[in-house]
Design an enzyme around this catalytic site. Structure first.
Site, PDB file in Angstrom:
ATOM      1  N   CYS A 189      71.307  11.242 -11.058  1.00 14.10           N
ATOM      2  CA  CYS A 189      71.164  12.148  -9.925  1.00 14.10           C
ATOM      3  C   CYS A 189      69.669  12.271  -9.658  1.00 14.10           C
ATOM      4  CB  CYS A 189      71.823  13.490 -10.224  1.00 14.10           C
ATOM      5  SG  CYS A 189      71.259  14.273 -11.761  1.00 14.10           S
TER       6      CYS A 189
ATOM      7  N   ARG B  65      70.198  12.356   0.613  1.00 19.48           N
ATOM      8  CA  ARG B  65      69.153  12.030  -0.361  1.00 19.48           C
ATOM      9  C   ARG B  65      69.344  10.617  -0.896  1.00 19.48           C
ATOM     10  NH1 ARG B  65      68.373  15.836  -5.094  1.00 19.48           N
ATOM     11  NH2 ARG B  65      66.406  14.675  -5.234  1.00 19.48           N
TER      12      ARG B  65
END
Length: 279
Positions: free
Chosen positions: A238, A178
């Site tokens: 995040c 990611r």
């Protein structure tokens, strides 16, 4: 006082008179999971806190998937469960500890230092042969005071300005895939904040999903950030400000207190196409 981790045995030995246990179980693809799991069975006396309803505020499409909750409202919620300035709080979940770490960070954000995460979560409790029950926990309303924050944060404007100022280093807690914009399935845009470094939050845990020893965590963070890094110059992010809290906790365990959180994280950052990104 426990202010980072607590083991199942240590929690079992604590008297419940001055300890409140928070069940923070959650699943991103099933928002009702945690409440149902708590109703089916939990650590005796544990109260349930929902990531979306208690540990976050309303999202508007520009403030990330899990914006910080209103501090006054969270303080009222905690007081209603019996938390005051003298209460030892213990948070747990049944995953990798990221939702419990979010609760840990938020209590510190409100100035409460007597809060710890159950190392290994519910699995560790059950593996120790300790009981669970389905009884509704008793509430004992108290006043939870908001005090000087023990957890710093930065906003998107500060992160944007830092692209030029380079006053701090951004650490991204998402998976390496990611981080590089590969296989993004949660947010509409893949990639990462320019200049960020990657520390997947799962790397803080061993094979049994317990935190690695402090010495090992310390060595790994030094390898990532350099031997002379300043924790105050580290900002964690995040996808939505949840798993980054696990990196914050890991740094505390490793003896590196003082780093900060970018709560909006990637889900907020990528909502504005004018903000730059890297892949």
């Amino acid at each position: 006082m426990y202010n980072t981790l607590i083991s199942a045995a240590q929690l079992a030995a604590l008297g419940r008179a001055d300890c409140i246990v928070l069940d923070c179980r959650f699943q991103l693809d099933n928002a009702d999971y945690g409440h149902a799991a708590h109703a089916a069975g939990h650590i005796p006396g544990a109260h349930y806190l929902h990531l979306d309803y208690h540990l976050s505020s309303s999202k508007n499409g520009r403030n990330g998937r899990h914006p910080l909750p209103d501090g006054q409202r969270l303080a009222v919620d905690l007081g209603a469960l019996g938390v005051d300035e003298n209460t030892q709080v213990v948070a747990y979940d049944d995953g990798a500890g990221q939702y419990a770490a979010r609760a840990w960070w938020l209590l510190r954000w409100l100035g409460h230092d007597k809060v710890a995460v159950l190392d290994g979560g519910l699995k560790a409790w059950q593996e120790a042969g300790l009981p669970i029950d389905a009884e509704t926990p008793t509430r004992r309303s108290r006043r939870f005071p908001i005090r000087a924050s023990l957890a710093g944060s930065v906003d998107a404007d500060a992160v944007l300005a830092n692209l030029d100022a380079k006053a701090f280093t951004v650490v991204d807690a998402r998976s390496n895939e990611r981080f590089h914009g590969i296989g993004e399935t949660i947010d509409p845009v893949g990639g990462h904040i320019p200049g960020a470094v990657n520390r997947f939050f799962m790397n803080n845990l061993d094979a049994g999903q317990r935190y690695k020893p402090a010495e090992q965590l310390r060595a790994e963070w030094l390898a990532l950030l350099g031997e002379d890094f300043d924790p105050a110059a580290i900002v964690h992010q995040c996808g939505s400000g949840v798993t980054a809290c696990q990196n914050l906790l890991a740094m505390e365990i490793a003896g590196f207190p003082g780093s900060r959180l970018y709560p909006g994280s990637w889900s907020e950052w990528c909502s504005d196409p004018a903000r730059p990104l890297e892949r």
